[in-house]
Scaffold this active site. Structure first.
Site, mmCIF file in Angstrom:
data_model
loop_
_atom_site.group_PDB
_atom_site.id
_atom_site.type_symbol
_atom_site.label_atom_id
_atom_site.label_comp_id
_atom_site.label_asym_id
_atom_site.label_seq_id
_atom_site.Cartn_x
_atom_site.Cartn_y
_atom_site.Cartn_z
ATOM 1 N N HIS A 1 104.284 -2.555 18.899
ATOM 2 C CA HIS A 1 103.172 -1.603 18.912
ATOM 3 C C HIS A 1 102.185 -1.987 20.007
ATOM 4 O O HIS A 1 102.180 -3.106 20.517
ATOM 5 C CB HIS A 1 102.457 -1.570 17.554
ATOM 6 N N ASP B 1 97.955 -1.833 20.354
ATOM 7 C CA ASP B 1 96.887 -1.792 19.357
ATOM 8 C C ASP B 1 96.183 -0.438 19.296
ATOM 9 O O ASP B 1 95.696 0.079 20.308
ATOM 10 C CB ASP B 1 95.849 -2.883 19.646
ATOM 11 N N HIS C 1 103.253 -5.375 21.829
ATOM 12 C CA HIS C 1 103.454 -6.715 21.286
ATOM 13 C C HIS C 1 104.050 -6.648 19.889
ATOM 14 O O HIS C 1 104.071 -5.589 19.250
ATOM 15 C CB HIS C 1 102.163 -7.534 21.317
ATOM 16 N N ARG D 1 91.349 -11.487 16.110
ATOM 17 C CA ARG D 1 91.475 -10.514 17.204
ATOM 18 C C ARG D 1 90.131 -9.892 17.506
ATOM 19 O O ARG D 1 89.413 -9.469 16.595
ATOM 20 C CB ARG D 1 92.475 -9.411 16.814
#
Length: 298
Positions: free
Chosen positions: A95, A97, A250, A265
């Site tokens: 995916h 983000d 990622h 994150r």
């Protein structure tokens, strides 16, 4: 001290030495890191002594921050920090983000808090290299396509594995439904590169059936995930990875036998994607203004 930038693979990734992330960056350092990000797509830094406040300060060198997530809760007392915790679910699916909103983050930072004794790597793929790998007829075809991205499914948990806790996680993730149309080929605003802008949230190609869409998306995704296009990052404690969310995907590998794994994150607000003719993405459903400002100038 000047930066030392060492390539990690031919197509993606570099390690950056000579910078202390616990201190403010000089303007020339921030510029050099941005240029390295444009070239290498993913950068690895030592982050000894860095805390949540320092991670946010580092990310702010590249733009305004988003909040942690449109629907998922933040770290207590740090509304811009998302805990990526194995106990809250595992993103073992390719995916980019938050592509289900109109302007996904331009860049993401991940900082290791707890790492398993083995496994737990993060794969990061270069979507520009994937586009360049396409045969010319397929590139021309992809240039014309648009895809609908949505959070209205769980990209980390297969249906057959849903229990009560995971069902609650899914309900939180989809508590606001988002649907956004993005170009399948996105033009990077800083480099002019074209990249395949798809990944797990892309669920349907405009004008095609669900079945037809899946076949086209799978075909294009296979170019993104070619081994030559991937950096496989094995986490150590106190590391930070910065990656360009406009032109990468990622995947967090679930290969650590349930050991604790926790990253934090912080993401940098992005611009509205554009296709090869300059047409902008558009929202179909869901308001993300509480999550992110819109970057109007790269």
């Amino acid at each position: 001290m000047s930066l030392e930038i060492t390539k990690l693979t031919a197509r993606i990734g570099a390690r950056v030495l000579g910078v202390d992330l616990t201190r403010p960056l000089a303007p020339e350092q921030a510029d050099a890191i941005r240029e390295a990000l444009n070239v290498h797509k993913a950068l690895v830094f030592a982050a000894d002594g860095l805390d949540d406040a320092g991670q946010q300060a580092f990310a702010r060198h590249f733009g305004d921050l988003t909040t942690a997530h449109p629907t998922v809760g933040a770290v207590d007392g740090a509304p811009n920090v998302l805990p990526v915790d194995s106990e809250r679910g595992r993103a073992n699916h390719w995916h980019t983000d938050v592509t289900f909103v109109l302007n996904p983050p331009q860049a993401s930072t991940l900082r290791s808090i707890t790492v398993p004794s083995y496994g737990g790597e993060t794969l990061i793929a270069n979507a520009a290299a994937a586009y360049r790998d396409l045969p010319e007829p397929l590139r021309r075809f992809a240039d014309t396509l648009w895809a609908e991205h949505t959070n209205d499914y769980d990209y980390a948990v297969p249906d057959e594995e849903i229990d009560e806790e995971k069902a609650a996680q899914r309900a939180r993730f989809t508590s606001i439904t988002y649907r956004t149309a993005h170009p399948v080929v996105r033009v990077h605003p800083l480099t002019g590169e074209r990249g395949l802008f798809i990944g797990g949230f892309a669920q349907r190609i405009a004008g095609l059936s669900v079945g037809e869409s899946r076949k086209v998306l799978d075909l294009l995704q296979a170019y993104v995930t070619r081994p030559e296009n991937i950096l496989r990052h094995r986490w150590a404690e106190n590391e930070l990875v910065l990656f360009d969310n406009r032109i990468t995907q990622h995947y967090a590998i679930d290969n650590y036998d349930g050991q604790p794994r926790r990253l934090h994150r912080v993401t940098v607000a992005g611009d509205v994607p554009v296709d090869t003719e300059g047409k902008e993405s558009y929202s179909i459903k869901g308001d993300a203004s509480h999550y992110t400002p819109v970057l109007t100038a790269a």
